[in-house]
Motif scaffolding. Structure first.
Motif, PDB file in Angstrom:
ATOM      1  N   PHE A   8     -53.926 -14.915 -46.319  1.00 16.58           N
ATOM      2  CA  PHE A   8     -52.653 -15.451 -46.820  1.00 16.58           C
ATOM      3  C   PHE A   8     -52.921 -16.712 -47.625  1.00 16.58           C
ATOM      4  O   PHE A   8     -54.013 -17.281 -47.594  1.00 16.58           O
ATOM      5  CB  PHE A   8     -51.708 -15.780 -45.652  1.00 16.58           C
ATOM      6  N   VAL A   9     -51.895 -17.138 -48.354  1.00 17.02           N
ATOM      7  CA  VAL A   9     -51.926 -18.429 -49.030  1.00 17.02           C
ATOM      8  C   VAL A   9     -50.822 -19.279 -48.419  1.00 17.02           C
ATOM      9  O   VAL A   9     -49.754 -18.760 -48.066  1.00 17.02           O
ATOM     10  CB  VAL A   9     -51.779 -18.280 -50.565  1.00 17.02           C
ATOM     11  N   THR A  10     -51.080 -20.556 -48.264  1.00 16.05           N
ATOM     12  CA  THR A  10     -50.161 -21.427 -47.513  1.00 16.05           C
ATOM     13  C   THR A  10     -48.897 -21.788 -48.272  1.00 16.05           C
ATOM     14  O   THR A  10     -48.061 -22.527 -47.743  1.00 16.05           O
ATOM     15  CB  THR A  10     -50.871 -22.722 -47.072  1.00 16.05           C
ATOM     16  N   ILE A  11     -48.736 -21.255 -49.486  1.00 18.67           N
ATOM     17  CA  ILE A  11     -47.483 -21.472 -50.216  1.00 18.67           C
ATOM     18  C   ILE A  11     -46.806 -20.143 -50.554  1.00 18.67           C
ATOM     19  O   ILE A  11     -46.026 -20.046 -51.489  1.00 18.67           O
ATOM     20  CB  ILE A  11     -47.700 -22.330 -51.485  1.00 18.67           C
ATOM     21  N   SER A  12     -47.085 -19.116 -49.763  1.00 19.33           N
ATOM     22  CA  SER A  12     -46.496 -17.792 -49.986  1.00 19.33           C
ATOM     23  C   SER A  12     -45.147 -17.674 -49.277  1.00 19.33           C
ATOM     24  O   SER A  12     -45.080 -17.788 -48.052  1.00 19.33           O
ATOM     25  CB  SER A  12     -47.432 -16.707 -49.450  1.00 19.33           C
ATOM     26  N   THR A  32     -56.616  -9.745 -31.194  1.00 22.14           N
ATOM     27  CA  THR A  32     -56.994 -11.088 -31.617  1.00 22.14           C
ATOM     28  C   THR A  32     -56.713 -11.226 -33.112  1.00 22.14           C
ATOM     29  O   THR A  32     -56.655 -10.230 -33.845  1.00 22.14           O
ATOM     30  CB  THR A  32     -58.470 -11.361 -31.335  1.00 22.14           C
ATOM     31  N   VAL A  33     -56.535 -12.474 -33.556  1.00 25.43           N
ATOM     32  CA  VAL A  33     -56.219 -12.749 -34.961  1.00 25.43           C
ATOM     33  C   VAL A  33     -57.139 -13.844 -35.474  1.00 25.43           C
ATOM     34  O   VAL A  33     -57.336 -14.859 -34.809  1.00 25.43           O
ATOM     35  CB  VAL A  33     -54.751 -13.207 -35.131  1.00 25.43           C
ATOM     36  N   THR A  34     -57.709 -13.623 -36.656  1.00 26.82           N
ATOM     37  CA  THR A  34     -58.396 -14.684 -37.378  1.00 26.82           C
ATOM     38  C   THR A  34     -57.574 -15.000 -38.618  1.00 26.82           C
ATOM     39  O   THR A  34     -57.264 -14.102 -39.414  1.00 26.82           O
ATOM     40  CB  THR A  34     -59.822 -14.272 -37.793  1.00 26.82           C
ATOM     41  N   TYR A  35     -57.193 -16.258 -38.754  1.00 22.83           N
ATOM     42  CA  TYR A  35     -56.377 -16.718 -39.876  1.00 22.83           C
ATOM     43  C   TYR A  35     -57.308 -17.085 -41.022  1.00 22.83           C
ATOM     44  O   TYR A  35     -58.211 -17.908 -40.858  1.00 22.83           O
ATOM     45  CB  TYR A  35     -55.530 -17.914 -39.450  1.00 22.83           C
ATOM     46  N   LYS A  36     -57.084 -16.477 -42.189  1.00 22.95           N
ATOM     47  CA  LYS A  36     -57.986 -16.638 -43.325  1.00 22.95           C
ATOM     48  C   LYS A  36     -57.223 -17.052 -44.583  1.00 22.95           C
ATOM     49  O   LYS A  36     -56.924 -16.200 -45.439  1.00 22.95           O
ATOM     50  CB  LYS A  36     -58.771 -15.348 -43.561  1.00 22.95           C
ATOM     51  N   PRO A  37     -56.919 -18.340 -44.704  1.00 23.22           N
ATOM     52  CA  PRO A  37     -56.290 -18.778 -45.954  1.00 23.22           C
ATOM     53  C   PRO A  37     -57.232 -18.574 -47.130  1.00 23.22           C
ATOM     54  O   PRO A  37     -58.449 -18.747 -46.996  1.00 23.22           O
ATOM     55  CB  PRO A  37     -56.001 -20.262 -45.703  1.00 23.22           C
ATOM     56  N   VAL A  38     -56.665 -18.179 -48.274  1.00 24.52           N
ATOM     57  CA  VAL A  38     -57.476 -17.842 -49.442  1.00 24.52           C
ATOM     58  C   VAL A  38     -56.911 -18.494 -50.703  1.00 24.52           C
ATOM     59  O   VAL A  38     -55.761 -18.932 -50.752  1.00 24.52           O
ATOM     60  CB  VAL A  38     -57.541 -16.311 -49.667  1.00 24.52           C
ATOM     61  N   ASP A  39     -57.761 -18.503 -51.735  1.00 22.83           N
ATOM     62  CA  ASP A  39     -57.364 -18.917 -53.074  1.00 22.83           C
ATOM     63  C   ASP A  39     -56.765 -17.686 -53.753  1.00 22.83           C
ATOM     64  O   ASP A  39     -57.497 -16.832 -54.266  1.00 22.83           O
ATOM     65  CB  ASP A  39     -58.583 -19.441 -53.827  1.00 22.83           C
ATOM     66  N   LEU A  40     -55.445 -17.588 -53.747  1.00 22.30           N
ATOM     67  CA  LEU A  40     -54.799 -16.373 -54.235  1.00 22.30           C
ATOM     68  C   LEU A  40     -54.974 -16.209 -55.739  1.00 22.30           C
ATOM     69  O   LEU A  40     -55.002 -15.087 -56.237  1.00 22.30           O
ATOM     70  CB  LEU A  40     -53.315 -16.369 -53.862  1.00 22.30           C
ATOM     71  N   GLY A  41     -55.114 -17.317 -56.470  1.00 17.29           N
ATOM     72  CA  GLY A  41     -55.360 -17.205 -57.903  1.00 17.29           C
ATOM     73  C   GLY A  41     -56.636 -16.435 -58.190  1.00 17.29           C
ATOM     74  O   GLY A  41     -56.675 -15.562 -59.080  1.00 17.29           O
ATOM     75  N   SER A 171     -50.443 -11.695 -50.649  1.00 21.63           N
ATOM     76  CA  SER A 171     -50.213 -12.480 -49.423  1.00 21.63           C
ATOM     77  C   SER A 171     -48.788 -12.242 -48.940  1.00 21.63           C
ATOM     78  O   SER A 171     -47.853 -12.318 -49.751  1.00 21.63           O
ATOM     79  CB  SER A 171     -50.403 -13.965 -49.732  1.00 21.63           C
ATOM     80  N   PRO A 172     -48.647 -11.932 -47.639  1.00 22.62           N
ATOM     81  CA  PRO A 172     -49.656 -11.816 -46.585  1.00 22.62           C
ATOM     82  C   PRO A 172     -50.336 -10.448 -46.602  1.00 22.62           C
ATOM     83  O   PRO A 172     -49.765  -9.465 -47.064  1.00 22.62           O
ATOM     84  CB  PRO A 172     -48.831 -12.006 -45.306  1.00 22.62           C
ATOM     85  N   PHE A 173     -51.538 -10.412 -46.068  1.00 26.12           N
ATOM     86  CA  PHE A 173     -52.327  -9.184 -46.029  1.00 26.12           C
ATOM     87  C   PHE A 173     -53.039  -9.142 -44.685  1.00 26.12           C
ATOM     88  O   PHE A 173     -53.670 -10.118 -44.287  1.00 26.12           O
ATOM     89  CB  PHE A 173     -53.353  -9.185 -47.164  1.00 26.12           C
ATOM     90  N   PHE A 182     -52.758  -3.582 -44.470  1.00 26.69           N
ATOM     91  CA  PHE A 182     -51.300  -3.669 -44.565  1.00 26.69           C
ATOM     92  C   PHE A 182     -50.955  -4.862 -45.454  1.00 26.69           C
ATOM     93  O   PHE A 182     -51.365  -5.986 -45.166  1.00 26.69           O
ATOM     94  CB  PHE A 182     -50.668  -3.860 -43.179  1.00 26.69           C
ATOM     95  N   TRP A 183     -50.198  -4.618 -46.524  1.00 26.50           N
ATOM     96  CA  TRP A 183     -49.831  -5.679 -47.465  1.00 26.50           C
ATOM     97  C   TRP A 183     -48.347  -6.002 -47.330  1.00 26.50           C
ATOM     98  O   TRP A 183     -47.504  -5.127 -47.455  1.00 26.50           O
ATOM     99  CB  TRP A 183     -50.132  -5.241 -48.895  1.00 26.50           C
ATOM    100  N   GLY A 184     -48.055  -7.239 -47.053  1.00 24.08           N
ATOM    101  CA  GLY A 184     -46.673  -7.703 -47.064  1.00 24.08           C
ATOM    102  C   GLY A 184     -46.057  -7.800 -45.692  1.00 24.08           C
ATOM    103  O   GLY A 184     -46.383  -7.035 -44.780  1.00 24.08           O
ATOM    104  N   GLN A 185     -45.148  -8.764 -45.562  1.00 25.22           N
ATOM    105  CA  GLN A 185     -44.447  -8.953 -44.301  1.00 25.22           C
ATOM    106  C   GLN A 185     -43.577  -7.753 -43.965  1.00 25.22           C
ATOM    107  O   GLN A 185     -43.263  -7.497 -42.805  1.00 25.22           O
ATOM    108  CB  GLN A 185     -43.611 -10.249 -44.338  1.00 25.22           C
ATOM    109  N   ASP A 186     -43.213  -6.969 -44.978  1.00 26.03           N
ATOM    110  CA  ASP A 186     -42.390  -5.787 -44.748  1.00 26.03           C
ATOM    111  C   ASP A 186     -43.203  -4.601 -44.243  1.00 26.03           C
ATOM    112  O   ASP A 186     -42.660  -3.518 -44.039  1.00 26.03           O
ATOM    113  CB  ASP A 186     -41.623  -5.410 -46.022  1.00 26.03           C
ATOM    114  N   ARG A 187     -44.520  -4.810 -44.033  1.00 26.61           N
ATOM    115  CA  ARG A 187     -45.347  -3.753 -43.431  1.00 26.61           C
ATOM    116  C   ARG A 187     -45.742  -4.094 -41.991  1.00 26.61           C
ATOM    117  O   ARG A 187     -46.550  -3.390 -41.388  1.00 26.61           O
ATOM    118  CB  ARG A 187     -46.617  -3.533 -44.260  1.00 26.61           C
ATOM    119  N   LEU A 188     -45.140  -5.122 -41.443  1.00 27.00           N
ATOM    120  CA  LEU A 188     -45.492  -5.483 -40.067  1.00 27.00           C
ATOM    121  C   LEU A 188     -45.053  -4.429 -39.058  1.00 27.00           C
ATOM    122  O   LEU A 188     -45.723  -4.231 -38.050  1.00 27.00           O
ATOM    123  CB  LEU A 188     -44.906  -6.852 -39.715  1.00 27.00           C
TER     124      LEU A 188
END
Length: 199
Positions: A8-12, A32-41, A171-173, A182-188
């Motif tokens: 994810f990106v922290t401004i999404s 378990t979850v690993t949080y992986k912020p990324v450079d979306l650009g 993001s989110p992915f 799974f891409w997007g909050q609408d795929r949760l």
């Protein structure tokens, strides 16, 4: 035990509108979850995406309609044109990386706090005082905002490379066990069903 890599990106706004659903789903399935912020650009550049300002007007208009509808469905407060968007996501990303490594607080709460600072409170999540407030709210030492910047930058770069390698393009992915994407909050809901063995 299943594992979810959360890119994810922290401004999404879409990551913000996911709320706490990822954490609830993970808890329900003992994942378990690993949080992986990324450079979306960089992710966009590698995968054919366009920054918001470079998209055709029709796509930008549709995004605003989708944001409005998603806000209504989630009930989360949302400003569609926040005062500090876009802003530099790197400082808040480094803080999340440092907090995840340090432990002692709730990383999911930290992520949502940073996202909410941008999209609900109209605060600049590139600013040290905002990041410190979010760290404290999630039970972390506020000093993590200033520590491990080099390590944070290196992991941020590795996260971005891993995102590109693993087929992330937005993001989110969410990727389960390195394979199911799974891409997007609408795929949760689909993520939930997959973890339940129904998809």
């Amino acid at each position: 035990m299943p594992h979810i890599d959360y890119y994810f990106v922290t401004i999404s706004p879409w990551a913000y509108l996911a709320g706490t659903r990822l954490e609830e789903i993970a808890a329900r399935h003992s994942a378990t979850v690993t949080y992986k912020p990324v450079d979306l650009g960089r992710v966009f550049s590698a995968t054919g995406g366009l920054p918001l300002g470079e998209r055709p007007a029709a796509r930008q208009d549709y995004r605003l309609q989708e944001l409005r509808r998603a806000q209504v469905k989630t009930g989360l407060p949302l400003t569609t044109h926040p005062a500090h968007f876009p802003t530099n996501p790197a400082p808040s990303s480094y803080a999340i990386i440092a907090a995840q490594a340090a432990g002692g607080g709730d990383v999911g709460t930290l992520v949502q706090s940073i996202l909410g600072a941008c999209w609900a409170q109209e605060r600049d999540v590139a600013q040290d005082d905002v990041i410190r407030d979010c760290l404290r709210a999630a039970g972390f030492d506020a000093g993590l905002a200033d520590s491990g910047l080099l390590t944070g930058a290196q992991i941020y770069e590795r996260n971005t490379e891993a995102a590109i390698t693993n087929g992330v393009f937005g993001s989110p992915f969410y990727i389960v066990d390195g394979a199911e994407r799974f891409w997007g909050q609408d795929r949760l809901d689909d993520l939930d069903a997959f973890l339940a063995g129904d998809l």
